[in-house]
Design a protein around this motif. Structure first.
Motif, PDB file in Angstrom:
ATOM      1  N   PHE A 155       0.807  -1.218   0.000  1.00  0.00           N
ATOM      2  CA  PHE A 155       0.000   0.000   0.000  1.00  0.00           C
ATOM      3  C   PHE A 155       0.844   1.273   0.000  1.00  0.00           C
ATOM      4  N   CYS A 156       1.872   1.317   0.840  1.00  0.00           N
ATOM      5  CA  CYS A 156       2.593   2.576   1.074  1.00  0.00           C
ATOM      6  C   CYS A 156       3.771   2.825   0.141  1.00  0.00           C
ATOM      7  N   ALA A 157       4.371   1.786  -0.391  1.00  0.00           N
ATOM      8  CA  ALA A 157       5.571   1.984  -1.211  1.00  0.00           C
ATOM      9  C   ALA A 157       5.357   1.543  -2.652  1.00  0.00           C
ATOM     10  N   TYR A 186      -8.654  -5.982  11.885  1.00  0.00           N
ATOM     11  CA  TYR A 186      -8.695  -4.520  11.972  1.00  0.00           C
ATOM     12  C   TYR A 186      -7.331  -3.853  11.835  1.00  0.00           C
ATOM     13  N   ALA A 187      -6.253  -4.614  11.947  1.00  0.00           N
ATOM     14  CA  ALA A 187      -4.913  -4.022  11.811  1.00  0.00           C
ATOM     15  C   ALA A 187      -4.731  -3.362  10.453  1.00  0.00           C
ATOM     16  N   VAL A 188      -5.445  -3.836   9.442  1.00  0.00           N
ATOM     17  CA  VAL A 188      -5.313  -3.273   8.088  1.00  0.00           C
ATOM     18  C   VAL A 188      -5.710  -1.800   8.060  1.00  0.00           C
ATOM     19  N   ILE A 189      -6.665  -1.401   8.889  1.00  0.00           N
ATOM     20  CA  ILE A 189      -7.092   0.009   8.850  1.00  0.00           C
ATOM     21  C   ILE A 189      -5.980   0.952   9.289  1.00  0.00           C
ATOM     22  N   THR A 190      -5.034   0.450  10.090  1.00  0.00           N
ATOM     23  CA  THR A 190      -3.943   1.317  10.549  1.00  0.00           C
ATOM     24  C   THR A 190      -3.008   1.714   9.410  1.00  0.00           C
ATOM     25  N   ILE A 191      -3.043   0.986   8.298  1.00  0.00           N
ATOM     26  CA  ILE A 191      -2.169   1.292   7.170  1.00  0.00           C
ATOM     27  C   ILE A 191      -2.563   2.597   6.495  1.00  0.00           C
TER      28      ILE A 191
END
Length: 172
Positions: free
Chosen positions: A116-118, A158-163
Motif C-alpha cells: 500500500f505505502c511503497a 482490523y490491523a489493516v485500517i492502521t495502514i
C-alpha cells in the motif's frame, strides 16, 4: 490542495473495516481471485505509465538506490517491529484475529504495508498530483486499495485500517 492521498487513505480504512467486519462471509474463492485481479490491473497500469516515462535511466537509478538504502538501514526489520506493535495496540481495543501466529501476522502485515505505502502507483500518483494537480492516478489506486484492503482485512482483521495513516503521510 492535495486530495488524492486523503481519498486513498480513507479507502484503505473503509475497505479494511468492511473486510474485518464481513470477512467470514466472503467465500475463499473470491479471496483468492481478487488479489490476482488487482495485480493484473496494477501491471497494466504500470506498463501504461512506464511507456510515458521520458527519463527511464533516472527511474532505474532511483529504484536501485532506494533498494540499496533500504537494505543498508534494515528498513524491513524496522517495519516488522512497527507491525508487531501495531498488532498489540489493535488487539487491545478491537477483536483479535485468530489463526495466525505472531510471525505469520508480521510477515503478512509488512507485505501489505509495503504494497500500500511503497507502491510505484502511490508514489508516482502523489508526485503527479503534486506537480499537475491531477489526482487521477491516485483515484485508480484508491479503487484497487479499497477492495485490496477489504480482502487483506479478512485475514489480518482490523490491523489493516492502521495502514491508512502511514499511507497518507507518505503520499502527502
Amino acid at each position: 490542495m492535495l486530495i488524492g492521498p486523503y481519498v486513498n487513505g480513507a479507502a484503505v480504512i473503509v475497505g479494511g473495516l468492511i473486510g474485518a467486519l464481513a470477512g467470514h462471509k466472503i467465500p475463499l474463492r473470491v479471496k483468492t481471485a481478487l488479489p490476482l485481479t488487482f495485480g493484473l490491473c496494477s501491471v497494466g497500469l504500470g506498463i501504461n505509465l512506464v511507456i510515458k516515462v521520458k527519463y527511464m535511466p533516472a527511474v532505474v537509478l532511483a529504484m536501485v538506490l532506494g533498494a540499496v538504502i533500504g537494505e543498508l538501514i534494515f528498513l524491513e526489520k524496522g517495519i516488522g517491529k512497527a507491525a508487531g506493535s501495531t498488532r498489540g495496540i489493535v488487539n487491545k481495543y478491537l477483536p483479535r484475529v485468530h489463526g495466525l501466529s505472531h510471525e505469520e501476522f508480521t510477515e503478512k502485515f509488512v507485505a501489505i504495508l509495503v504494497l500500500f505505502c511503497a507502491s510505484g502507483t502511490g508514489i508516482f500518483g502523489a508526485m503527479h498530483e503534486g506537480m499537475t494537480g491531477d489526482p487521477s492516478i491516485l483515484y485508480i489506486k484508491t479503487v484497487l486499495d479499497l477492495f485490496t484492503a477489504g480482502i487483506f482485512a479478512t485475514m489480518l482483521g482490523y490491523a489493516v485500517i492502521t495502514i491508512g495513516i502511514p499511507l497518507i503521510i507518505i503520499q502527502v
